[in-house]
Design a protein around this motif. Structure first.
Motif, PDB file in Angstrom:
ATOM      1  N   GLU A 142       0.850  -1.189   0.000  1.00 17.68           N
ATOM      2  CA  GLU A 142       0.000   0.000   0.000  1.00 17.68           C
ATOM      3  C   GLU A 142       0.885   1.237   0.000  1.00 17.68           C
ATOM      4  N   CYS A 143       0.582   2.172  -0.881  1.00 16.79           N
ATOM      5  CA  CYS A 143       1.390   3.390  -0.998  1.00 16.79           C
ATOM      6  C   CYS A 143       0.450   4.591  -1.082  1.00 16.79           C
ATOM      7  N   LYS A 144       0.662   5.559  -0.201  1.00 15.10           N
ATOM      8  CA  LYS A 144      -0.186   6.744  -0.126  1.00 15.10           C
ATOM      9  C   LYS A 144       0.672   8.000  -0.245  1.00 15.10           C
ATOM     10  N   TYR A 145      -0.023   9.127  -0.465  1.00 18.21           N
ATOM     11  CA  TYR A 145       0.637  10.426  -0.583  1.00 18.21           C
ATOM     12  C   TYR A 145       0.258  11.317   0.600  1.00 18.21           C
ATOM     13  N   ALA A 146       1.232  12.067   1.088  1.00 19.14           N
ATOM     14  CA  ALA A 146       1.003  13.211   1.967  1.00 19.14           C
ATOM     15  C   ALA A 146       1.698  14.395   1.297  1.00 19.14           C
ATOM     16  N   ILE A 147       0.918  15.375   0.867  1.00 23.03           N
ATOM     17  CA  ILE A 147       1.425  16.422  -0.017  1.00 23.03           C
ATOM     18  C   ILE A 147       1.535  17.735   0.737  1.00 23.03           C
ATOM     19  N   LEU A 148       2.691  18.378   0.592  1.00 22.47           N
ATOM     20  CA  LEU A 148       2.915  19.717   1.131  1.00 22.47           C
ATOM     21  C   LEU A 148       3.142  20.659  -0.043  1.00 22.47           C
ATOM     22  N   GLY A 149       2.207  21.572  -0.275  1.00 15.02           N
ATOM     23  CA  GLY A 149       2.353  22.517  -1.377  1.00 15.02           C
ATOM     24  C   GLY A 149       1.252  22.353  -2.413  1.00 15.02           C
ATOM     25  N   GLN A 155      -0.946  18.616  -9.488  1.00 12.56           N
ATOM     26  CA  GLN A 155      -0.503  17.630 -10.480  1.00 12.56           C
ATOM     27  C   GLN A 155      -0.873  16.203 -10.086  1.00 12.56           C
ATOM     28  N   LEU A 156      -0.720  15.860  -8.801  1.00 20.30           N
ATOM     29  CA  LEU A 156      -0.966  14.483  -8.388  1.00 20.30           C
ATOM     30  C   LEU A 156      -2.453  14.149  -8.295  1.00 20.30           C
ATOM     31  N   ILE A 157      -3.292  15.171  -8.111  1.00 25.89           N
ATOM     32  CA  ILE A 157      -4.722  14.898  -7.968  1.00 25.89           C
ATOM     33  C   ILE A 157      -5.338  14.434  -9.288  1.00 25.89           C
ATOM     34  N   ARG A 158      -4.650  14.651 -10.394  1.00 23.67           N
ATOM     35  CA  ARG A 158      -5.191  14.268 -11.699  1.00 23.67           C
ATOM     36  C   ARG A 158      -5.271  12.758 -11.851  1.00 23.67           C
ATOM     37  N   ASP A 159      -4.220  12.044 -11.410  1.00 26.52           N
ATOM     38  CA  ASP A 159      -4.182  10.601 -11.643  1.00 26.52           C
ATOM     39  C   ASP A 159      -4.073   9.779 -10.365  1.00 26.52           C
ATOM     40  N   SER A 160      -3.936  10.436  -9.198  1.00 24.72           N
ATOM     41  CA  SER A 160      -3.759   9.677  -7.954  1.00 24.72           C
ATOM     42  C   SER A 160      -4.634  10.235  -6.836  1.00 24.72           C
ATOM     43  N   LYS A 161      -5.822  10.679  -7.178  1.00 24.25           N
ATOM     44  CA  LYS A 161      -6.689  11.315  -6.179  1.00 24.25           C
ATOM     45  C   LYS A 161      -7.041  10.369  -5.041  1.00 24.25           C
ATOM     46  N   LYS A 162      -7.262   9.090  -5.356  1.00 25.09           N
ATOM     47  CA  LYS A 162      -7.671   8.130  -4.319  1.00 25.09           C
ATOM     48  C   LYS A 162      -6.526   7.776  -3.377  1.00 25.09           C
ATOM     49  N   ASP A 163      -5.290   8.064  -3.778  1.00 21.72           N
ATOM     50  CA  ASP A 163      -4.139   7.716  -2.948  1.00 21.72           C
ATOM     51  C   ASP A 163      -3.653   8.880  -2.090  1.00 21.72           C
ATOM     52  N   ILE A 164      -4.278  10.033  -2.198  1.00 20.96           N
ATOM     53  CA  ILE A 164      -3.851  11.200  -1.415  1.00 20.96           C
ATOM     54  C   ILE A 164      -4.536  11.158  -0.054  1.00 20.96           C
ATOM     55  N   GLU A 165      -3.736  10.998   0.976  1.00 21.07           N
ATOM     56  CA  GLU A 165      -4.262  10.925   2.338  1.00 21.07           C
ATOM     57  C   GLU A 165      -4.352  12.292   3.001  1.00 21.07           C
ATOM     58  N   LEU A 166      -3.402  13.165   2.696  1.00 22.98           N
ATOM     59  CA  LEU A 166      -3.311  14.434   3.420  1.00 22.98           C
ATOM     60  C   LEU A 166      -2.715  15.491   2.497  1.00 22.98           C
ATOM     61  N   THR A 167      -3.247  16.711   2.584  1.00 23.81           N
ATOM     62  CA  THR A 167      -2.736  17.830   1.794  1.00 23.81           C
ATOM     63  C   THR A 167      -2.599  19.057   2.680  1.00 23.81           C
ATOM     64  N   MET A 168      -1.464  19.700   2.598  1.00 22.89           N
ATOM     65  CA  MET A 168      -1.213  20.925   3.374  1.00 22.89           C
ATOM     66  C   MET A 168      -0.636  21.981   2.452  1.00 22.89           C
ATOM     67  N   LEU A 189       1.825  12.053  11.240  1.00 26.89           N
ATOM     68  CA  LEU A 189       2.014  10.823  12.018  1.00 26.89           C
ATOM     69  C   LEU A 189       0.696  10.333  12.616  1.00 26.89           C
ATOM     70  N   ARG A 190      -0.195  11.244  12.968  1.00 26.09           N
ATOM     71  CA  ARG A 190      -1.460  10.849  13.590  1.00 26.09           C
ATOM     72  C   ARG A 190      -2.511  10.412  12.575  1.00 26.09           C
ATOM     73  N   ASN A 191      -2.390  10.865  11.323  1.00 25.94           N
ATOM     74  CA  ASN A 191      -3.450  10.621  10.351  1.00 25.94           C
ATOM     75  C   ASN A 191      -3.137   9.532   9.325  1.00 25.94           C
ATOM     76  N   VAL A 192      -1.913   9.068   9.278  1.00 20.51           N
ATOM     77  CA  VAL A 192      -1.569   8.023   8.301  1.00 20.51           C
ATOM     78  C   VAL A 192      -0.872   6.870   9.019  1.00 20.51           C
ATOM     79  N   GLU A 193      -1.095   5.680   8.504  1.00 16.61           N
ATOM     80  CA  GLU A 193      -0.395   4.495   8.983  1.00 16.61           C
ATOM     81  C   GLU A 193       0.750   4.191   8.023  1.00 16.61           C
ATOM     82  N   PHE A 194       1.911   3.895   8.570  1.00 18.35           N
ATOM     83  CA  PHE A 194       3.075   3.732   7.702  1.00 18.35           C
ATOM     84  C   PHE A 194       4.071   2.752   8.318  1.00 18.35           C
ATOM     85  N   ASP A 195       4.823   2.144   7.423  1.00 18.70           N
ATOM     86  CA  ASP A 195       6.032   1.420   7.801  1.00 18.70           C
ATOM     87  C   ASP A 195       7.271   2.211   7.419  1.00 18.70           C
TER      88      ASP A 195
END
Length: 324
Positions: A142-149, A155-168, A189-195
């Motif tokens: 599983e691979c997700k995005y956390a975007i700053l900017g 650009q990423l919302i065009r083809d990876s909207k379902k994978d964006i977990e957080l935007t700032m 750290l509080r809103n996404v699960e990660f390894d």
């Protein structure tokens, strides 16, 4: 004799034109587009060229001003970025950086700018983020995005909207400091699960040089797993833990503090790269505006000379007609 008579007639015919010199040159030089369309004449108006020259000069003033603003911002941020490198480097020496670690849950933290006109720095980090996403995606991963900017989000919302977990966005609305970035890191750290957290940003080298960089922060569980497997993280067992905290609690605190320090440095490095790229882009735009202004000046002079030549031909033709 004929030439002398022609000159005398030319002076005599030119006197009525001299009394109306305000009207005739304007009529000949400021040819409207409707008149051109009706008569089939393809010419350019000197007024249109002057307007174009004026707009290019205004654009050149704006680009020069933006270059100066970017230079002042770069000087203010560069010292902070250089000082912030001392925060994450000890963590890299202790915990290492494992970009090729194989884990199930990956979060790509893409650091970009909120504004444009800064070259291709945002496209570069987006391209690397997409490559990492493709590399770390699979049936059991599983691979997700956390975007700053804002630019990376657009650009990423065009083809990876379902994978964006957080935007700032609007990170640089206020002067950047560690407290502000630590709050952002805590939200991630509080809103996404990660390894593994993979921070993608542009590392600042100089005004004309920046290097796309990826820093990896592992979760405490993965750190323990890698430590048990040996290698560099196996040296963690050589350290003695003081106080009542367990090893897992210490690793948890280290992972959180490491991520906040890495993110703080990444945001500052990317901000420096943004201002440096904007300086280069605005300098190039100013030079291009200067070149365009030179070409327009040449066109204006040629058009004006053609208008004067046309006036002289009309006067001489009229004198010749009267003499004949």
């Amino acid at each position: 004799m004929a030439m002398a008579a022609l000159r005398r007639e030319g002076r005599r015919i030119a006197s009525p034109f001299a009394t109306s010199h305000v009207i005739n040159p304007i009529r000949s030089s400021l040819v409207s587009s409707e008149d051109n369309a009706l008569t089939g004449v393809r010419s350019i108006s000197t007024q249109a060229v002057r307007n174009r020259m004026k707009s290019v000069k205004n654009i050149q003033k704006i680009t020069k001003a933006m270059k100066m603003v970017a230079a002042s911002k770069l000087r203010a941020i560069q010292s902070k970025a250089e000082n912030s490198r001392g925060l994450w480097q000890p963590f890299t020496a202790l915990l290492g950086d494992f970009p090729s670690v194989d884990v199930k849950k990956n979060v790509i933290v893409t650091v970009s700018s909120d504004k444009g006109l800064c070259g291709g720095i945002n496209s570069t980090v987006v391209k690397i983020s997409r490559g990492l996403h493709k590399l770390n995606s699979g049936p059991d991963k599983e691979c997700k995005y956390a975007i700053l900017g804002e630019k990376a989000r657009a650009q990423l919302i065009r083809d990876s909207k379902k994978d964006i977990e957080l935007t700032m966005t609007e990170l640089q609305k206020n002067p950047l400091n560690y407290t502000q970035v630590a709050v952002l890191a805590d939200d991630i750290l509080r809103n996404v699960e990660f390894d593994a957290l993979r921070v993608v940003y542009n590392k600042f080298h100089s005004v004309v040089s920046f290097l796309p960089t990826t820093s990896t922060v592992l979760s405490p569980e993965i750190v323990e797993r890698e430590a048990e497997a040996g290698g560099k993280l196996g040296e963690l067992d050589l350290y003695e833990i003081e106080g009542g905290e367990s090893k897992s609690e210490v690793l948890q605190n280290l992972a959180e503090f490491q991520f906040s320090c890495v993110l703080f440095n990444a945001v500052l490095e990317n901000a420096c790269s943004e201002q440096g790229a904007r300086m280069s882009a605005m300098d190039s735009s100013s030079r291009n505006a200067g070149d365009m202004l030179d070409r327009l000046t040449l066109t204006y002079n040629r058009t004006r000379q053609a208008s004067i030549t046309t006036e002289l031909i009309e006067i001489i033709s009229g004198a010749s007609a009267l003499e004949g």
